[in-house]
Design a protein around this motif. Structure first.
Motif, PDB file in Angstrom:
ATOM      1  N   SER A 229       0.853  -1.184   0.000  1.00  0.00           N
ATOM      2  CA  SER A 229       0.000   0.000   0.000  1.00  0.00           C
ATOM      3  C   SER A 229       0.887   1.233   0.000  1.00  0.00           C
ATOM      4  O   SER A 229       1.873   1.304   0.750  1.00  0.00           O
ATOM      5  CB  SER A 229      -0.918   0.010   1.236  1.00  0.00           C
ATOM      6  OG  SER A 229      -1.797  -1.098   1.207  1.00  0.00           O
ATOM      7  N   VAL A 230       0.540   2.195  -0.826  1.00  0.00           N
ATOM      8  CA  VAL A 230       1.310   3.431  -0.932  1.00  0.00           C
ATOM      9  C   VAL A 230       0.523   4.543  -0.252  1.00  0.00           C
ATOM     10  O   VAL A 230      -0.556   4.939  -0.723  1.00  0.00           O
ATOM     11  CB  VAL A 230       1.583   3.790  -2.404  1.00  0.00           C
ATOM     12  CG1 VAL A 230       2.431   5.057  -2.491  1.00  0.00           C
ATOM     13  CG2 VAL A 230       2.274   2.632  -3.112  1.00  0.00           C
ATOM     14  N   GLN A 231       1.031   5.024   0.857  1.00  0.00           N
ATOM     15  CA  GLN A 231       0.328   6.054   1.614  1.00  0.00           C
ATOM     16  C   GLN A 231       0.309   7.369   0.845  1.00  0.00           C
ATOM     17  O   GLN A 231       1.316   7.781   0.284  1.00  0.00           O
ATOM     18  CB  GLN A 231       0.999   6.269   2.973  1.00  0.00           C
ATOM     19  CG  GLN A 231       0.921   5.046   3.882  1.00  0.00           C
ATOM     20  CD  GLN A 231       1.601   5.275   5.215  1.00  0.00           C
ATOM     21  OE1 GLN A 231       2.124   6.359   5.477  1.00  0.00           O
ATOM     22  NE2 GLN A 231       1.604   4.258   6.065  1.00  0.00           N
TER      23      GLN A 231
ATOM     24  N   ALA B 198      -1.272   7.993  -1.878  1.00  0.00           N
ATOM     25  CA  ALA B 198      -1.402   7.851  -3.326  1.00  0.00           C
ATOM     26  C   ALA B 198      -2.831   8.155  -3.765  1.00  0.00           C
ATOM     27  O   ALA B 198      -3.781   7.963  -2.997  1.00  0.00           O
ATOM     28  CB  ALA B 198      -1.043   6.435  -3.747  1.00  0.00           C
TER      29      ALA B 198
ATOM     30  N   SER C   4      -7.021   6.620  -8.233  1.00  0.00           N
ATOM     31  CA  SER C   4      -6.732   6.067  -9.552  1.00  0.00           C
ATOM     32  C   SER C   4      -6.550   7.201 -10.553  1.00  0.00           C
ATOM     33  O   SER C   4      -7.473   7.973 -10.780  1.00  0.00           O
ATOM     34  CB  SER C   4      -7.864   5.142 -10.013  1.00  0.00           C
ATOM     35  OG  SER C   4      -7.540   4.577 -11.267  1.00  0.00           O
TER      36      SER C   4
ATOM     37  N   ASP D 135      -1.720   5.223 -11.795  1.00  0.00           N
ATOM     38  CA  ASP D 135      -1.263   5.387 -10.412  1.00  0.00           C
ATOM     39  C   ASP D 135      -2.406   5.003  -9.485  1.00  0.00           C
ATOM     40  O   ASP D 135      -3.544   5.441  -9.675  1.00  0.00           O
ATOM     41  CB  ASP D 135      -0.860   6.842 -10.137  1.00  0.00           C
ATOM     42  CG  ASP D 135       0.277   7.291 -11.036  1.00  0.00           C
ATOM     43  OD1 ASP D 135       1.070   6.426 -11.437  1.00  0.00           O
ATOM     44  OD2 ASP D 135       0.374   8.489 -11.339  1.00  0.00           O
TER      45      ASP D 135
ATOM     46  N   PRO E  65      -3.250   3.332  -5.116  1.00  0.00           N
ATOM     47  CA  PRO E  65      -2.649   3.110  -3.796  1.00  0.00           C
ATOM     48  C   PRO E  65      -2.167   1.692  -3.534  1.00  0.00           C
ATOM     49  O   PRO E  65      -1.457   1.458  -2.560  1.00  0.00           O
ATOM     50  CB  PRO E  65      -3.782   3.489  -2.837  1.00  0.00           C
ATOM     51  CG  PRO E  65      -5.029   3.267  -3.623  1.00  0.00           C
ATOM     52  CD  PRO E  65      -4.697   3.613  -5.030  1.00  0.00           C
TER      53      PRO E  65
ATOM     54  N   TRP F  48       4.895   3.718 -12.155  1.00  0.00           N
ATOM     55  CA  TRP F  48       4.243   3.332 -10.903  1.00  0.00           C
ATOM     56  C   TRP F  48       3.470   2.025 -10.950  1.00  0.00           C
ATOM     57  O   TRP F  48       3.761   1.069 -10.250  1.00  0.00           O
ATOM     58  CB  TRP F  48       3.319   4.479 -10.462  1.00  0.00           C
ATOM     59  CG  TRP F  48       2.645   4.290  -9.128  1.00  0.00           C
ATOM     60  CD1 TRP F  48       1.831   3.275  -8.750  1.00  0.00           C
ATOM     61  CD2 TRP F  48       2.749   5.160  -8.010  1.00  0.00           C
ATOM     62  NE1 TRP F  48       1.392   3.448  -7.468  1.00  0.00           N
ATOM     63  CE2 TRP F  48       1.938   4.610  -6.995  1.00  0.00           C
ATOM     64  CE3 TRP F  48       3.409   6.348  -7.757  1.00  0.00           C
ATOM     65  CZ2 TRP F  48       1.781   5.218  -5.747  1.00  0.00           C
ATOM     66  CZ3 TRP F  48       3.237   6.946  -6.533  1.00  0.00           C
ATOM     67  CH2 TRP F  48       2.451   6.392  -5.527  1.00  0.00           C
TER      68      TRP F  48
END
Length: 384
Positions: A244-246, A248, A251, A272, A274, A297
């Motif tokens: 998980s990308v905090q 982010a 979509s 891109d 999360p 990404w």
């Protein structure tokens, strides 16, 4: 061929030998004339007619060219030019029961078909004078011969006879198997035609047999295919690590070039989101608090794809005469890695060469056709 043989007999340039005597080969080896060498034209024609009908008597005989039994060149010592053969022909069935040898067939065909230059490997060099003798004896247009050395690659075989055995015994998938050193096989593996042409021309004329390493071949190929291979992303599914990308976006998508230097290849869609997936081999190298960079990404709608890596055809650099081919064949056709590729791969057509970032060049052998299918790509080697 039959008419040419009759002409040679009538002109006193061919005779029949009783094969049952079994002495023909010894006489030739010892530079002795055959006892049948001076029989009359009528008797030779009778025996040749027996051969044509493949009667019991006819199968005892073979037709020999009357050149020079005591020649220092063994190929001129009255070679065999016609034999009985009862095996059905793939076109004419059992119509013919006698057939010319290669030594008679090649110079006649080359001449009447208008071949401008006969290209022959230098293992036939001793037979060149025999080739010319047959054309001159029959009054045919002579064809110049250019010799060239046999060309070999390590861990492979280029003999048509050996390759035929490999194909017929299903040791490979066919003549276009990516491990085969055939034009079809090399193209399917990912060789550019321009690279193949340049590689052969660079070898130049040489009297020596060449045993080439694959590394130089694939390095040259890369020079041609790399500038035109669009870049995509694929990760191995075994042990994949979800992350998980905090902070982010939910979509978003952007367009980026398919190739950083070759912009006329167009753009690809980059999403891109999360949630991303990483290969375990990468995740294992991360440390807590470390800052990392994610190239392109991520992408939704991932495409299942098999990455296929091929080995050489045989285990030994070069087979010797006493080696049995089957003892050195590599049994595994290819090694497959299941992976997920980015969504742009779904639009690719069979035969295109691409690059998966950080993995290498691949040729698309089976295109993606929907939810139940898998794309298949063959690795284009970067070295031997």
């Amino acid at each position: 061929m039959y008419d040419c043989a009759l002409r040679l007999i009538k002109d006193g340039k061919a005779f029949v030998e009783d094969a049952e005597l079994g002495k023909g080969g010894e006489d030739r080896k010892n530079r002795l004339p055959s006892k049948r060498r001076n029989m009359s034209v009528e008797e030779k024609l009778d025996r040749f007619e027996d051969m044509k009908s493949s009667s019991d008597e006819g199968r005892r005989w073979a037709l020999w060219a009357r050149i020079g039994y005591d020649s220092p060149n063994g190929t001129l010592r009255d070679p065999v030019i016609y034999r009985c053969n009862l095996a059905p022909h793939h076109r004419t069935g059992t119509t013919w029961k006698i057939y010319p040898t290669y030594d008679l067939c090649a110079p006649i065909l080359d001449s009447i078909e208008g071949v401008t230059v006969a290209l022959r490997t230098n293992e036939y060099r001793d037979r060149n004078v025999q080739y010319q003798w047959i054309q001159e004896a029959l009054g045919l247009l002579t064809v110049p011969i250019w010799d060239f050395p046999r060309f070999n690659f390590v861990r492979n075989v280029l003999s048509k006879r050996k390759l035929t055995v490999i194909v017929n015994e299903s040791k490979v998938s066919g003549w276009d198997d990516p491990r085969m050193p055939t034009i079809r096989g090399l193209l399917r593996r990912g060789v550019a035609v321009a690279a193949l042409r340049e590689f052969i021309l660079k070898q130049g004329p040489s009297p020596d047999i060449l045993n080439m390493e694959w590394s130089a071949f694939w390095a040259l190929d890369r020079k041609f295919v790399d500038p035109t291979a669009p870049r995509y992303t694929a990760i191995a599914t075994s042990g994949v690590v979800p992350c998980s990308v905090q902070g982010a976006p939910e979509s978003e998508f952007t367009l980026k070039p398919k190739h950083p230097q070759t912009l006329d290849l167009g753009d690809k869609t980059i999403f891109d989101a999360p949630t991303i997936m990483l290969e375990q081999i990468d995740a294992e190298t991360f440390e807590e608090g470390e800052e990392i960079t994610l190239m392109n990404w991520g992408n939704v709608n991932l495409i299942p794809v098999d990455l296929v890596l091929f080995h050489y055809l045989i285990t030994k650099d070069k087979l010797e005469k006493q080696d049995r081919l089957k003892d050195y064949l590599i049994p595994v056709i290819g090694f497959r890695t299941e992976a997920l590729a980015d969504c742009n791969v779904a639009e690719l057509v069979q035969g295109v060469i691409i690059q998966f970032e950080r993995k290498g060049l691949y040729k698309l052998d089976v295109a993606y056709h929907g939810d139940v299918s898998r794309a298949v790509v063959f690795e284009v080697p970067s070295k031997g």
